[in-house]
Design an enzyme around this catalytic site. Structure first.
Site, PDB file in Angstrom:
ATOM      1  N   TYR A  39       0.815  -1.218   0.000  1.00 48.93           N
ATOM      2  CA  TYR A  39       0.000   0.000   0.000  1.00 48.93           C
ATOM      3  C   TYR A  39       0.853   1.276   0.000  1.00 48.93           C
ATOM      4  O   TYR A  39       0.583   2.198  -0.775  1.00 48.93           O
ATOM      5  CB  TYR A  39      -0.967  -0.007   1.176  1.00 48.93           C
ATOM      6  N   GLU A  55       1.641   6.518  -7.010  1.00 48.82           N
ATOM      7  CA  GLU A  55       0.580   7.434  -7.432  1.00 48.82           C
ATOM      8  C   GLU A  55       1.007   8.887  -7.213  1.00 48.82           C
ATOM      9  O   GLU A  55       0.713   9.761  -8.045  1.00 48.82           O
ATOM     10  CB  GLU A  55      -0.699   7.137  -6.656  1.00 48.82           C
TER      11      GLU A  55
END
Length: 362
Positions: free
Chosen positions: A286, A293
């Site tokens: 994660y 991102e």
């Protein structure tokens, strides 16, 4: 001179719980049908025995009825249904013993009391059978349908993300770093499909099909689709960057552990190795996905500034140009806030799953 009241021909029949009246009027307009003080009032414009006129009649029922008549208009007649308050057979329709001249039995629908009793018994048996089937079969059937639906959804998502993960892995081992720069053109269609299908996951949480909290599911869905459709999908300059590989690889790596775990949960299976991977692999993946991102957003800011895409000017009197890069900067802040919310949610899940074992060791 007093106006003559015209009455239509009315035919009636009954069952234990209902009365049926057929009014012989065609092309009916503006019907006024009501029941007050146990009296049926009818008035309508239509074509009857006396031509095109206003026809009306009033019937006081023999016994109590419910004050909400139902009616249906056809081209040739008006069909009225009245519910009795008690379930029993009437010897006649009206309270007055003498039958009105305009009223006659409807022999097309007429049953005698014994026939009606048999019909009533058959309907009651049908109702009881339906209730028994619903009581005995419905919960189990609904549960099985729900499990089957969730199993198939998770299977489709697993196949989609597995295809992406294997494709990226094989191309990396064959082409090395060169595979980074055409990742979007090779797997974007499948990623579009999987991420649009992920809307179903959010809806499942929202309507209670799954016990997943809505907020974490919604944050992941909106965040990924913002990157996929806006940052990558609308700018060709971003589609050839290496960061696309790392974003897609981290997303697919997370899901190839998550979806098979959900699949086995649908059929009440617990594979300990897979369970451990599902509750552990998110810890490195994660943050890596979030970092990828963030890099993609940072790299896209000058691209959007140069192209001016999605920028707009506020109306008078402000007249200030708002660049899309402003929203990208806001998204960066929201990205790490979303990471915190999802991290907290996943940590609580892991602690619920493995916390008791740790307590027993001390």
């Amino acid at each position: 001179m007093e106006t003559q009241v015209l009455t239509p021909h009315v035919y009636w029949a009954q069952r234990h719980r209902e009365l049926y009246l057929r009014v012989e009027l065609s092309d009916v307009q503006n019907p006024a049908i009501s029941i007050t003080d146990n009296v049926l009032h009818f008035k309508a414009q239509g074509h009857g025995a006396k031509g095109d006129n206003v026809y009306e009649f009033h019937l006081e029922f023999l016994d109590l009825v419910k004050p909400e008549p139902a009616y249906r208009l056809t081209q040739r007649q008006v069909n009225i249904t009245v519910q009795k308050k008690g379930s029993h057979w009437w010897e006649r329709l009206t309270k007055q013993e003498k039958r009105p001249l305009f009223l006659a039995p409807d022999f097309d629908r007429w049953l005698d009391e014994s026939d009606a009793e048999m019909e009533l018994r058959a309907k009651e048996e049908e109702r009881l059978n339906k209730l028994r089937l619903e009581r005995e079969g419905s919960p189990e059937t609904l549960t099985n349908l729900k499990k089957g639906y969730l199993f198939m959804y998770n299977l489709v998502q697993l196949l989609g993300f597995s295809w992406i993960f294997v494709n990226l892995t094989v191309r990396f081992f064959i082409l090395g770093k060169e595979s980074f720069y055409d990742t979007f053109h090779n797997v974007a269609d499948m990623m579009y499909f999987c991420q649009m299908l992920a809307l179903v996951e959010t809806l499942n949480a929202a309507i209670g099909v799954t016990s997943t909290p809505v907020l974490p599911a919604l944050i992941q869905f909106l965040g990924r689709n913002f990157i996929l459709f806006l940052v990558f999908g609308t700018m060709e300059e971003m589609q050839n960057k290496a960061v696309v590989f790392f974003v897609f690889y981290s997303w697919s790596a997370i899901e190839i552990f998550r979806y098979p775990f959900y699949m086995l949960s649908c059929i009440d299976m617990d594979w300990k190795v897979l369970t451990w991977l599902r509750y552990t692999m998110w810890i490195p993946l994660y943050p890596l996905g979030c970092l990828s991102e963030a890099v993609a957003v940072i790299q896209s800011i000058p691209v959007f500034n140069e192209s001016g895409r999605f920028s707009f000017t506020l109306p008078y009197p402000v007249k200030m140009k708002v660049r899309f890069s402003f929203f990208l900067q806001v998204y960066l802040v929201m990205l790490f806030l979303g990471l915190y919310i999802n991290f907290r949610h996943l940590y609580k899940q892991r602690r619920r799953r493995y916390g008791q074992k740790k307590k027993k060791l001390h």
